[in-house]
Structure formats: C-alpha cells, structure tokens
Motif scaffolding. Structure first.
Motif, PDB file in Angstrom:
ATOM      1  N   ILE A  95       0.702  -1.092  -0.176  1.00  0.00           N
ATOM      2  CA  ILE A  95      -0.047   0.041   0.037  1.00  0.00           C
ATOM      3  C   ILE A  95       0.940   1.231   0.015  1.00  0.00           C
ATOM      4  CG2 ILE A  95      -1.717   1.274   1.377  1.00  0.00           C
ATOM      5  CD1 ILE A  95      -2.881  -1.257   2.345  1.00  0.00           C
ATOM      6  N   LEU A  96       2.037   1.317   0.820  1.00  0.00           N
ATOM      7  CA  LEU A  96       2.862   2.431   0.941  1.00  0.00           C
ATOM      8  C   LEU A  96       3.662   2.507  -0.608  1.00  0.00           C
ATOM      9  CD1 LEU A  96       4.218   1.703   4.480  1.00  0.00           C
ATOM     10  CD2 LEU A  96       2.760   3.570   3.748  1.00  0.00           C
ATOM     11  N   GLU A  97       3.998   1.469  -1.098  1.00  0.00           N
ATOM     12  CA  GLU A  97       4.674   1.827  -2.311  1.00  0.00           C
ATOM     13  C   GLU A  97       3.848   2.105  -3.450  1.00  0.00           C
ATOM     14  OE1 GLU A  97       7.983   1.126  -3.565  1.00  0.00           O
ATOM     15  OE2 GLU A  97       8.295   1.397  -1.774  1.00  0.00           O
ATOM     16  N   LEU A  98       2.455   1.885  -3.276  1.00  0.00           N
ATOM     17  CA  LEU A  98       1.712   2.561  -4.330  1.00  0.00           C
ATOM     18  C   LEU A  98       0.971   3.929  -4.020  1.00  0.00           C
ATOM     19  CD1 LEU A  98      -0.534  -0.913  -4.770  1.00  0.00           C
ATOM     20  CD2 LEU A  98       1.062   0.131  -6.283  1.00  0.00           C
ATOM     21  N   ARG A  99       1.456   4.443  -3.034  1.00  0.00           N
ATOM     22  CA  ARG A  99       1.003   5.921  -2.847  1.00  0.00           C
ATOM     23  C   ARG A  99       1.645   6.540  -4.346  1.00  0.00           C
ATOM     24  NH1 ARG A  99       0.446   8.777   2.109  1.00  0.00           N
ATOM     25  NH2 ARG A  99       1.832  10.510   1.158  1.00  0.00           N
ATOM     26  N   LEU A 100       0.987   7.548  -4.738  1.00  0.00           N
ATOM     27  CA  LEU A 100       1.453   8.408  -5.845  1.00  0.00           C
ATOM     28  C   LEU A 100       2.557   9.057  -5.459  1.00  0.00           C
ATOM     29  CD1 LEU A 100       0.795   9.345  -8.744  1.00  0.00           C
ATOM     30  CD2 LEU A 100      -0.467  11.384  -7.611  1.00  0.00           C
ATOM     31  N   ASP A 101       2.886   9.850  -4.506  1.00  0.00           N
ATOM     32  CA  ASP A 101       4.152  10.290  -4.317  1.00  0.00           C
ATOM     33  C   ASP A 101       5.277   9.384  -4.440  1.00  0.00           C
ATOM     34  OD1 ASP A 101       3.661   9.216  -1.917  1.00  0.00           O
ATOM     35  OD2 ASP A 101       3.918  10.794  -0.846  1.00  0.00           O
ATOM     36  N   ASN A 102       5.115   8.184  -3.773  1.00  0.00           N
ATOM     37  CA  ASN A 102       6.313   7.104  -3.856  1.00  0.00           C
ATOM     38  C   ASN A 102       6.420   6.520  -5.397  1.00  0.00           C
ATOM     39  OD1 ASN A 102       8.055   4.946  -2.413  1.00  0.00           O
ATOM     40  ND2 ASN A 102       6.647   3.733  -3.521  1.00  0.00           N
ATOM     41  N   ARG A 182       3.963   3.595 -16.376  1.00  0.00           N
ATOM     42  CA  ARG A 182       2.775   2.746 -16.112  1.00  0.00           C
ATOM     43  C   ARG A 182       2.974   1.742 -15.263  1.00  0.00           C
ATOM     44  NH1 ARG A 182      -0.047  -1.544 -18.619  1.00  0.00           N
ATOM     45  NH2 ARG A 182       1.865  -2.089 -20.014  1.00  0.00           N
ATOM     46  N   VAL A 183       1.946   1.480 -14.287  1.00  0.00           N
ATOM     47  CA  VAL A 183       2.161   0.458 -13.134  1.00  0.00           C
ATOM     48  C   VAL A 183       1.747  -0.612 -13.892  1.00  0.00           C
ATOM     49  CG1 VAL A 183       1.248  -0.271 -10.988  1.00  0.00           C
ATOM     50  CG2 VAL A 183       1.479   2.166 -11.189  1.00  0.00           C
ATOM     51  N   VAL A 184       2.598  -1.808 -14.000  1.00  0.00           N
ATOM     52  CA  VAL A 184       2.365  -3.145 -15.011  1.00  0.00           C
ATOM     53  C   VAL A 184       1.979  -4.004 -13.939  1.00  0.00           C
ATOM     54  CG1 VAL A 184       3.590  -2.458 -16.983  1.00  0.00           C
ATOM     55  CG2 VAL A 184       4.663  -3.555 -14.898  1.00  0.00           C
ATOM     56  N   SER A 185       2.217  -4.026 -12.739  1.00  0.00           N
ATOM     57  CA  SER A 185       2.025  -4.935 -11.793  1.00  0.00           C
ATOM     58  C   SER A 185       1.925  -4.369 -10.024  1.00  0.00           C
ATOM     59  CB  SER A 185       2.966  -6.211 -11.793  1.00  0.00           C
ATOM     60  OG  SER A 185       4.171  -5.856 -11.508  1.00  0.00           O
ATOM     61  N   GLU A 186       1.428  -5.271  -9.206  1.00  0.00           N
ATOM     62  CA  GLU A 186       1.733  -4.912  -7.818  1.00  0.00           C
ATOM     63  C   GLU A 186       3.068  -5.005  -7.501  1.00  0.00           C
ATOM     64  OE1 GLU A 186      -1.605  -6.624  -5.694  1.00  0.00           O
ATOM     65  OE2 GLU A 186      -2.970  -4.968  -6.185  1.00  0.00           O
ATOM     66  N   ARG A 189       7.243  -8.141  -2.155  1.00  0.00           N
ATOM     67  CA  ARG A 189       7.951  -8.068  -1.166  1.00  0.00           C
ATOM     68  C   ARG A 189       9.571  -7.838  -1.690  1.00  0.00           C
ATOM     69  NH1 ARG A 189      10.987  -5.795   1.698  1.00  0.00           N
ATOM     70  NH2 ARG A 189      11.286  -5.947   3.954  1.00  0.00           N
ATOM     71  N   GLU A 190       9.936  -8.457  -2.648  1.00  0.00           N
ATOM     72  CA  GLU A 190      11.242  -8.618  -3.324  1.00  0.00           C
ATOM     73  C   GLU A 190      11.581  -7.180  -4.099  1.00  0.00           C
ATOM     74  OE1 GLU A 190       9.313 -11.204  -3.552  1.00  0.00           O
ATOM     75  OE2 GLU A 190      10.119 -12.152  -1.869  1.00  0.00           O
ATOM     76  N   ASP A 191      10.538  -6.383  -4.437  1.00  0.00           N
ATOM     77  CA  ASP A 191      10.708  -5.345  -5.227  1.00  0.00           C
ATOM     78  C   ASP A 191      11.075  -4.180  -4.268  1.00  0.00           C
ATOM     79  OD1 ASP A 191      10.139  -6.438  -7.758  1.00  0.00           O
ATOM     80  OD2 ASP A 191       8.099  -6.395  -7.266  1.00  0.00           O
ATOM     81  N   ILE A 192      10.915  -4.299  -2.835  1.00  0.00           N
ATOM     82  CA  ILE A 192      10.880  -3.296  -2.086  1.00  0.00           C
ATOM     83  C   ILE A 192      12.361  -3.368  -1.297  1.00  0.00           C
ATOM     84  CG2 ILE A 192      10.072  -2.057   0.055  1.00  0.00           C
ATOM     85  CD1 ILE A 192       7.406  -3.316  -0.515  1.00  0.00           C
ATOM     86  N   ASP A 193      13.125  -2.485  -1.616  1.00  0.00           N
ATOM     87  CA  ASP A 193      14.792  -2.502  -1.519  1.00  0.00           C
ATOM     88  C   ASP A 193      14.960  -1.924   0.179  1.00  0.00           C
ATOM     89  OD1 ASP A 193      14.151   0.070  -2.088  1.00  0.00           O
ATOM     90  OD2 ASP A 193      15.819   0.037  -3.611  1.00  0.00           O
ATOM     91  N   LEU A 194      14.022  -1.367   0.920  1.00  0.00           N
ATOM     92  CA  LEU A 194      14.185  -0.721   2.089  1.00  0.00           C
ATOM     93  C   LEU A 194      14.574  -1.914   3.155  1.00  0.00           C
ATOM     94  CD1 LEU A 194      11.500   1.738   1.717  1.00  0.00           C
ATOM     95  CD2 LEU A 194      13.761   2.094   1.263  1.00  0.00           C
ATOM     96  N   PRO A 195      15.355  -1.728   4.179  1.00  0.00           N
ATOM     97  CA  PRO A 195      15.799  -2.381   5.237  1.00  0.00           C
ATOM     98  C   PRO A 195      14.643  -2.627   6.324  1.00  0.00           C
ATOM     99  CG  PRO A 195      17.073  -0.468   5.553  1.00  0.00           C
ATOM    100  CD  PRO A 195      16.470  -0.360   4.216  1.00  0.00           C
ATOM    101  N   ILE A 196      13.437  -3.231   5.896  1.00  0.00           N
ATOM    102  CA  ILE A 196      12.280  -2.910   7.093  1.00  0.00           C
ATOM    103  C   ILE A 196      12.049  -4.277   7.366  1.00  0.00           C
ATOM    104  CG2 ILE A 196       9.920  -2.516   7.043  1.00  0.00           C
ATOM    105  CD1 ILE A 196      10.462  -0.428   4.903  1.00  0.00           C
ATOM    106  N   GLU A 197      11.668  -4.444   8.702  1.00  0.00           N
ATOM    107  CA  GLU A 197      11.300  -5.704   9.368  1.00  0.00           C
ATOM    108  C   GLU A 197       9.726  -5.382   9.778  1.00  0.00           C
ATOM    109  OE1 GLU A 197      13.960  -7.897  11.846  1.00  0.00           O
ATOM    110  OE2 GLU A 197      15.354  -6.056  11.872  1.00  0.00           O
TER     111      GLU A 197
END
Length: 207
Positions: A95-102, A182-186, A189-197
């Motif tokens: 959800i956070l990644e799909l924000r327009l600003d992100n 264009r957003v081609v897919s959702e 988790r592998e696409d998010i490169d931030l060190p988040i647990e």
C-alpha cells in the motif's frame, strides 16, 4: 494535517541509519550519518538497549519517516492491510509503495519522496489523463502516471531526460522520452529495497 517541518537529518540520526530523506545530499560527505553523528538530544550519546516494545516502535517510526506519513495514516493503512488477503506486513508495504508520491519517486521524477510529494501537491502529474494533486492517492495496476503537458517545459523535467537516475523497479514501466510511466503489476516484497522488518510493525499494532 500537521507535518514534520524540522531538520530531516535529525530523523536519520534518531534511527541510527540513512533514511535518504534529502535526495542527493544523502550520497555526499555532508550526510550526518556518514559523519558518525549520534542521536539528537542531550542523551543521544548514551544509547540504551531497547525493550521489545522499543524495537517495534522504532521500526514503525522508521517506516513512517521513509514514506513521510503521519501516525493516523499509518494506522489506516495497517487497518487496510489487515483486511486484505495475504501477509499483513507485506500488504502494508505494498500500500505504501503504491502511494502516488512514492510512485513518482520510484519513476525517478524526483530525488526524494519529499520532493515527489511537493511536485504532486503542486499539480504537476496526471493519472490516466486527470490531474491528481493528492500525494496519498493509491494507484492501481494499469494506471498511467504522466507529467502534465504544461509542466514538461519546466527545467526540472526537461533535465530528467538527460540526467535520469531513477531506481529501476519491475512493477513500473517508464517512458522517459514522454515523461510518463505505467504500473504494470503490484510490487512484491522482493521489489522493496528498504531495510524494513515489517513483522515488528504488525506485532506493535496487534497488541
């Protein structure tokens, strides 16, 4: 809605790691973390071992600062993620990644999420041909995000074609010449490169 307007380098120092909140400056020797600066405040040098709750809280705060959102937004997104199918933590990050600003930041049309938020609020982008100036707007698969026609002549966007440094993500297809994507897919988790647990955030909100 109230928003943090202080020195953002303090936020990185508080979390003890780079959050890349100032764009290009974060990659230079001017970065406070690179200089080895300790946490802000009079007790910043005396780091104490965090409790279980403290670890969970810091992880949640870190994610809030990465994406530049308020606590009320974070709770709302968590509620949305909890109701979705799948793993709650991964749903939250999606959800956070799909924000327009992100998405604008991921496309490389801004040097930081903060700059992307400002550009969106100033009405420089359209979604499927309609102007959207709400940074928290959640885009969907198939949506086309484009720099507004009148804005393409601005130096900021004209220079993008020659100096584009966007992060390449599999879920966004970029047409740099026409300043659109264009957003081609959702995102996965592998696409998010931030060190988040993210499981720590789920544990915190599930108490």
């Amino acid at each position: 809605m109230a928003r943090y307007t202080g020195a953002v380098c303090r936020l990185c120092r508080r979390e003890g790691q780079k959050l890349y909140l100032k764009g290009d400056k974060c990659y230079t020797d001017k970065c406070q973390i690179a200089k080895g600066r300790y946490a802000p405040g009079q007790h910043g040098q005396s780091r104490k071992k965090l409790t279980e709750y403290g670890v969970q809280l810091r992880e949640k705060q870190k994610v809030r600062r990465y994406y530049g959102i308020q606590e009320s937004q974070m709770r709302r997104y968590f509620s949305m993620a909890d109701k979705m199918k799948g793993i709650t933590g991964e749903n939250l990050l999606k959800i956070l990644e799909l924000r327009l600003d992100n998405v604008v930041f991921r496309m490389g049309f801004a040097s930081s999420r903060a700059e992307a938020r400002q550009l969106v609020m100033h009405g420089h982008f359209t979604v499927n041909g309609r102007k959207v100036d709400i940074p928290s707007y959640i885009v969907k698969v198939g949506d086309q995000i484009e720099v507004k026609q009148k804005s393409k002549s601005i130096t900021k966007f004209k220079d993008l074609v020659e100096n584009h440094r966007g992060t390449t993500v599999r879920w966004i297809e970029i047409d740099l010449e026409n300043l659109k994507g264009r957003v081609v897919s959702e995102p996965t988790r592998e696409d998010i490169d931030l060190p988040i647990e993210e499981h720590l955030i789920v544990e915190l909100y599930s108490k």
